[in-house]
Design an enzyme around this catalytic site. Structure first.
Site, PDB file in Angstrom:
ATOM      1  N   GLY A   6       6.054 -62.321 -26.101  1.00  0.00           N
ATOM      2  CA  GLY A   6       7.048 -62.854 -27.043  1.00  0.00           C
ATOM      3  C   GLY A   6       8.374 -63.202 -26.390  1.00  0.00           C
ATOM      4  N   VAL A   7       9.443 -62.913 -27.104  1.00  0.00           N
ATOM      5  CA  VAL A   7      10.769 -63.274 -26.619  1.00  0.00           C
ATOM      6  C   VAL A   7      11.125 -62.449 -25.378  1.00  0.00           C
ATOM      7  CG1 VAL A   7      12.099 -61.720 -28.136  1.00  0.00           C
ATOM      8  CG2 VAL A   7      13.084 -63.896 -27.413  1.00  0.00           C
ATOM      9  N   ASP A   8      10.632 -61.242 -25.302  1.00  0.00           N
ATOM     10  CA  ASP A   8      10.862 -60.369 -24.141  1.00  0.00           C
ATOM     11  C   ASP A   8      10.299 -61.021 -22.872  1.00  0.00           C
ATOM     12  OD1 ASP A   8      11.480 -58.099 -22.671  1.00  0.00           O
ATOM     13  OD2 ASP A   8       9.915 -56.834 -23.563  1.00  0.00           O
ATOM     14  N   SER A  25      11.572 -57.547 -34.282  1.00  0.00           N
ATOM     15  CA  SER A  25      10.391 -56.930 -34.932  1.00  0.00           C
ATOM     16  C   SER A  25       9.535 -57.909 -35.737  1.00  0.00           C
ATOM     17  CB  SER A  25      10.774 -55.749 -35.844  1.00  0.00           C
ATOM     18  OG  SER A  25      11.123 -54.612 -35.093  1.00  0.00           O
ATOM     19  N   ILE A  52      15.834 -69.006 -27.242  1.00  0.00           N
ATOM     20  CA  ILE A  52      17.016 -68.168 -26.974  1.00  0.00           C
ATOM     21  C   ILE A  52      17.357 -68.133 -25.484  1.00  0.00           C
ATOM     22  CG2 ILE A  52      15.928 -65.895 -26.663  1.00  0.00           C
ATOM     23  CD1 ILE A  52      18.047 -64.811 -28.690  1.00  0.00           C
ATOM     24  N   GLY A 107       7.741 -60.473 -34.777  1.00  0.00           N
ATOM     25  CA  GLY A 107       6.585 -61.047 -34.094  1.00  0.00           C
ATOM     26  C   GLY A 107       5.471 -60.014 -34.004  1.00  0.00           C
ATOM     27  N   VAL A 108       5.173 -59.599 -32.798  1.00  0.00           N
ATOM     28  CA  VAL A 108       4.103 -58.625 -32.536  1.00  0.00           C
ATOM     29  C   VAL A 108       4.275 -57.352 -33.369  1.00  0.00           C
ATOM     30  CG1 VAL A 108       3.026 -57.220 -30.726  1.00  0.00           C
ATOM     31  CG2 VAL A 108       3.912 -59.458 -30.174  1.00  0.00           C
ATOM     32  N   TYR A 109       5.512 -56.954 -33.628  1.00  0.00           N
ATOM     33  CA  TYR A 109       5.753 -55.687 -34.333  1.00  0.00           C
ATOM     34  C   TYR A 109       5.544 -55.780 -35.845  1.00  0.00           C
ATOM     35  CZ  TYR A 109       7.323 -53.103 -30.154  1.00  0.00           C
ATOM     36  OH  TYR A 109       7.399 -52.452 -28.943  1.00  0.00           O
TER      37      TYR A 109
HETATM   38  N1  AR6 Z   1      13.404 -67.639 -28.405  1.00  0.00           N
HETATM   39  C1  AR6 Z   1      13.680 -67.160 -29.639  1.00  0.00           C
HETATM   40  N2  AR6 Z   1      12.808 -66.464 -30.380  1.00  0.00           N
HETATM   41  C2  AR6 Z   1      11.565 -66.259 -29.856  1.00  0.00           C
HETATM   42  C3  AR6 Z   1      11.207 -66.726 -28.564  1.00  0.00           C
HETATM   43  C4  AR6 Z   1      12.182 -67.453 -27.831  1.00  0.00           C
HETATM   44  N3  AR6 Z   1      11.937 -67.925 -26.617  1.00  0.00           N
HETATM   45  N4  AR6 Z   1       9.918 -66.350 -28.326  1.00  0.00           N
HETATM   46  C5  AR6 Z   1       9.495 -65.681 -29.423  1.00  0.00           C
HETATM   47  N5  AR6 Z   1      10.483 -65.628 -30.347  1.00  0.00           N
HETATM   48  P1  AR6 Z   1       8.406 -60.728 -30.613  1.00  0.00           P
HETATM   49  P2  AR6 Z   1       8.872 -58.004 -31.713  1.00  0.00           P
HETATM   50  C6  AR6 Z   1      10.490 -65.029 -31.682  1.00  0.00           C
HETATM   51  O1  AR6 Z   1       6.935 -60.566 -30.768  1.00  0.00           O
HETATM   52  O2  AR6 Z   1       8.124 -58.343 -32.958  1.00  0.00           O
HETATM   53  C7  AR6 Z   1       7.079 -57.851 -26.823  1.00  0.00           C
HETATM   54  O3  AR6 Z   1       5.855 -57.804 -26.147  1.00  0.00           O
HETATM   55  C8  AR6 Z   1       9.147 -64.782 -32.339  1.00  0.00           C
HETATM   56  O4  AR6 Z   1       8.636 -65.988 -32.899  1.00  0.00           O
HETATM   57  O5  AR6 Z   1       8.923 -61.318 -29.362  1.00  0.00           O
HETATM   58  O6  AR6 Z   1      10.170 -57.288 -31.822  1.00  0.00           O
HETATM   59  C9  AR6 Z   1       7.990 -56.663 -26.495  1.00  0.00           C
HETATM   60  O7  AR6 Z   1       7.816 -56.251 -25.154  1.00  0.00           O
HETATM   61  C10 AR6 Z   1       9.542 -63.776 -33.428  1.00  0.00           C
HETATM   62  O8  AR6 Z   1      10.090 -64.451 -34.570  1.00  0.00           O
HETATM   63  O9  AR6 Z   1       9.178 -59.285 -30.766  1.00  0.00           O
HETATM   64  C11 AR6 Z   1       7.521 -55.626 -27.464  1.00  0.00           C
HETATM   65  O10 AR6 Z   1       6.386 -54.929 -26.997  1.00  0.00           O
HETATM   66  C12 AR6 Z   1      10.664 -62.977 -32.756  1.00  0.00           C
HETATM   67  O11 AR6 Z   1      11.057 -63.733 -31.603  1.00  0.00           O
HETATM   68  C13 AR6 Z   1       7.151 -56.423 -28.707  1.00  0.00           C
HETATM   69  O12 AR6 Z   1       6.824 -57.725 -28.221  1.00  0.00           O
HETATM   70  C14 AR6 Z   1      10.252 -61.578 -32.307  1.00  0.00           C
HETATM   71  O13 AR6 Z   1       8.914 -61.580 -31.864  1.00  0.00           O
HETATM   72  C15 AR6 Z   1       8.313 -56.543 -29.652  1.00  0.00           C
HETATM   73  O14 AR6 Z   1       7.866 -57.167 -30.827  1.00  0.00           O
END
Ligand code: AR6
Length: 172
Positions: A33-35, A118, A12, A120-122
């Site tokens: 993660g994405v953040d 939500s 993204i 990923g980690v959540y």
């Molecule tokens: N581009 C697109 N999607 C991605 C990318 C990317 N570069 N990287 C990961 N994803 P998550 P959450 C996907 O864990 O579950 C953070 O630490 C990933 O594969 O990023 O909402 C925040 O600070 C998954 O399908 O977000 C919060 O503490 C999706 O993005 C917590 O994680 C979401 O995964 C939020 O957890």
């Protein structure tokens, strides 16, 4: 007129759209993660700006510039942590999509890309989260008044990709 919803396989942080959505936490100060990827790609200006916002409750959203990203804006939203499904998770996840799309509309955003908030980690079950994402987005944009077109759902990994293929193929 129905808005176009597209599933795309991408990082993204590379998308040159008007706004990308960040799956943040309530501090808005970055994470994994994405953040983490968005903050790394945007640079220190994004974190400095986020420090001024005072956080964001789960289900709500905040908008910032994109700084070093190809995207003009980042819309930060905080998805629910999955705790079994009886703690309002579905309503909170739906609110994330609605609030992001409301902010997008208010800020003249026409092209937007969401990660799987939500999922990923959540720990939100991916099929359930995907149904909510698609349903809320269609409902929010049904009138066509926002001018948002298209909405991209960014799929990072096969599970999310397969879920979007299934849900988007169901006729409406
Ligand atoms: N581009 C697109 N999607 C991605 C990318 C990317 N570069 N990287 C990961 N994803 P998550 P959450 C996907 O864990 O579950 C953070 O630490 C990933 O594969 O990023 O909402 C925040 O600070 C998954 O399908 O977000 C919060 O503490 C999706 O993005 C917590 O994680 C979401 O995964 C939020 O957890």
């Amino acid at each position: 007129m129905a808005v176009t919803l597209e599933a795309v396989r991408a990082d993204i942080t590379r998308l040159a759209v008007d706004a990308i959505v960040n799956a943040a936490n309530e501090s808005l100060l970055g994470g994994g993660g994405v953040d983490g990827a968005i903050h790394r790609a945007a640079g220190a200006g994004l974190l400095a700006h986020c420090r001024t916002l005072g956080g964001c409750p789960t289900g709500e959203a905040r908008i910032t510039p994109g700084f070093g990203l190809p995207a003009r804006h980042v819309i930060h939203t905080v998805g629910p942590v999955w705790r079994g499904g009886s703690h309002g998770e579905a309503d909170l996840l739906a609110a994330c999509y609605r609030n992001c799309l409301r902010l997008a509309t208010e800020n003249g955003v026409k092209t937007i890309a969401f990660p799987a908030i939500s999922c990923g980690v959540y720990g939100y079950p991916v099929m359930d989260a995907t149904r909510i994402a698609v349903h809320e987005t269609r409902a929010a944009l049904r009138s066509g008044a926002s001018g948002i077109e298209p909405v991209q759902f960014v799929c990072f990994g096969d599970e999310v990709w397969n879920a979007y293929q299934k849900v988007l193929s169901v006729p409406v």
